[in-house]
Design a protein around this motif. Structure first.
Motif, short mmCIF file in Angstrom:
data_model
loop_
_atom_site.label_atom_id
_atom_site.label_comp_id
_atom_site.label_asym_id
_atom_site.label_seq_id
_atom_site.Cartn_x
_atom_site.Cartn_y
_atom_site.Cartn_z
N LYS A 1 -7.38 -3.10 0.62
CA LYS A 1 -6.62 -3.63 -0.50
C LYS A 1 -7.49 -4.55 -1.34
O LYS A 1 -7.43 -4.54 -2.57
N ARG A 2 -8.33 -5.36 -0.68
CA ARG A 2 -9.21 -6.26 -1.41
C ARG A 2 -10.22 -5.49 -2.25
O ARG A 2 -10.45 -5.79 -3.43
N LEU A 3 -10.81 -4.47 -1.66
CA LEU A 3 -11.84 -3.69 -2.36
C LEU A 3 -11.27 -2.85 -3.50
O LEU A 3 -11.97 -2.56 -4.46
N SER A 4 -10.00 -2.45 -3.36
CA SER A 4 -9.41 -1.59 -4.37
C SER A 4 -8.67 -2.35 -5.47
O SER A 4 -8.15 -1.75 -6.41
N ALA A 5 -8.64 -3.68 -5.34
CA ALA A 5 -7.90 -4.49 -6.34
C ALA A 5 -8.59 -4.42 -7.71
O ALA A 5 -9.80 -4.32 -7.81
N LEU B 1 0.83 -1.20 0.00
CA LEU B 1 0.00 0.00 0.00
C LEU B 1 0.87 1.26 0.00
O LEU B 1 1.97 1.27 0.54
N THR B 2 0.35 2.30 -0.61
CA THR B 2 0.99 3.61 -0.54
C THR B 2 0.48 4.32 0.71
O THR B 2 -0.74 4.45 0.89
N GLY C 1 -5.51 8.16 -3.26
CA GLY C 1 -5.39 6.72 -3.06
C GLY C 1 -4.37 6.30 -2.03
O GLY C 1 -3.97 5.13 -2.00
N GLN C 2 -3.95 7.21 -1.15
CA GLN C 2 -2.99 6.86 -0.12
C GLN C 2 -3.68 6.61 1.22
O GLN C 2 -4.55 7.38 1.63
N VAL C 3 -3.26 5.54 1.89
CA VAL C 3 -3.62 5.35 3.29
C VAL C 3 -2.94 6.46 4.09
O VAL C 3 -1.79 6.81 3.82
N VAL C 4 -3.65 7.04 5.05
CA VAL C 4 -3.05 8.07 5.90
C VAL C 4 -2.98 7.57 7.33
O VAL C 4 -3.98 7.10 7.89
#
Length: 225
Positions: free
Chosen positions: A221-225, A39-40, A96-99
């Motif tokens: 991650k699953r939902l954004s794949a 992940l970013t 699209g970055q996790v914060v």
């Protein structure tokens, strides 16, 4: 903040707690593990993540200054937060970055709303106004007995040749109120705020933090794949 059509929104994770609980260390370890999932991740903190915020941080924490009154203190933190959300957090999430953030709105609700006595409901309303649609999906509260936390702070500051900042230098009673305030926040919002025992060895704390964050990150991650 609504995600773009058809896209999952990256999670916004915050770490909270009183002085000396190890937030910065745990943030670093959590960011590293999150990036290990591919992940970013944007790593940030309050106060002081923007140029404006750095000036606010100096006003709020530096010893030997004409310190702000309680309401002015709250408004300075809110100014830092509004700028932080607009310039860093919201763009990162939209990109699209996790914060992962060291302190956020809960700190104001506890330090100013509860420990300073300004009123948690009122501070929550101001926080919501300052943050707009940005709000944490998961908040990890690192809980530690304040006396132990302050011993950690004094040891760290002594090794660096520094003196405690303005909040760190508050009396034990204040820090006890802060701890209880955070625990009250967690009791009121158990779905969002999860408590971790920060008195454990560092790696055990990190594993406990990861056990809370990993499902959230893997689901994104699953939902954004």
């Amino acid at each position: 903040m609504p995600p773009e059509s058809g896209k999952a929104r990256p999670p916004f994770i915050t770490l909270e707690g009183g002085e000396g609980v190890g937030k910065s260390t745990q943030q670093h370890m959590l960011v590293r593990r999150a990036r290990g999932l591919g992940l970013t991740v944007a790593s940030t903190r309050e106060p002081g993540a923007t140029p404006l915020g750095a000036a606010v941080r100096d006003l709020l924490t530096a010893p030997g200054r004409d310190h702000p009154g309680q309401r002015a203190e709250l408004l300075l933190y809110l100014a830092d937060r509004a700028q932080h959300v607009e310039r860093i957090i919201a763009p990162a999430l939209e990109g699209g970055q996790v914060v992962i953030c060291d302190r956020f709105a809960d700190s104001s609700e506890v330090y100013q709303g509860r420990a300073r006595g300004l009123g948690v409901t009122w501070v929550r309303q101001l926080n919501r106004w300052a943050c707009g649609e940005v709000w944490p999906d998961l908040t990890i509260l690192l809980d530690l007995e304040p006396g132990q936390g302050m011993r950690r702070v004094n040891k760290r500051q002594g090794e660096l040749g520094l003196v405690p900042d303005r909040l760190e230098a508050e009396g034990l009673e204040f820090h006890l109120q802060v701890r209880q305030g955070f625990l009250d926040q967690a009791e009121a919002e158990p779905e969002r705020i999860k408590v971790v025992d920060a008195s454990l060895p560092q790696e055990e704390v990190a594993l406990a933090v990861w056990s809370l964050a990993e499902p959230v990150l893997k689901e994104y991650k699953r939902l954004s794949a």
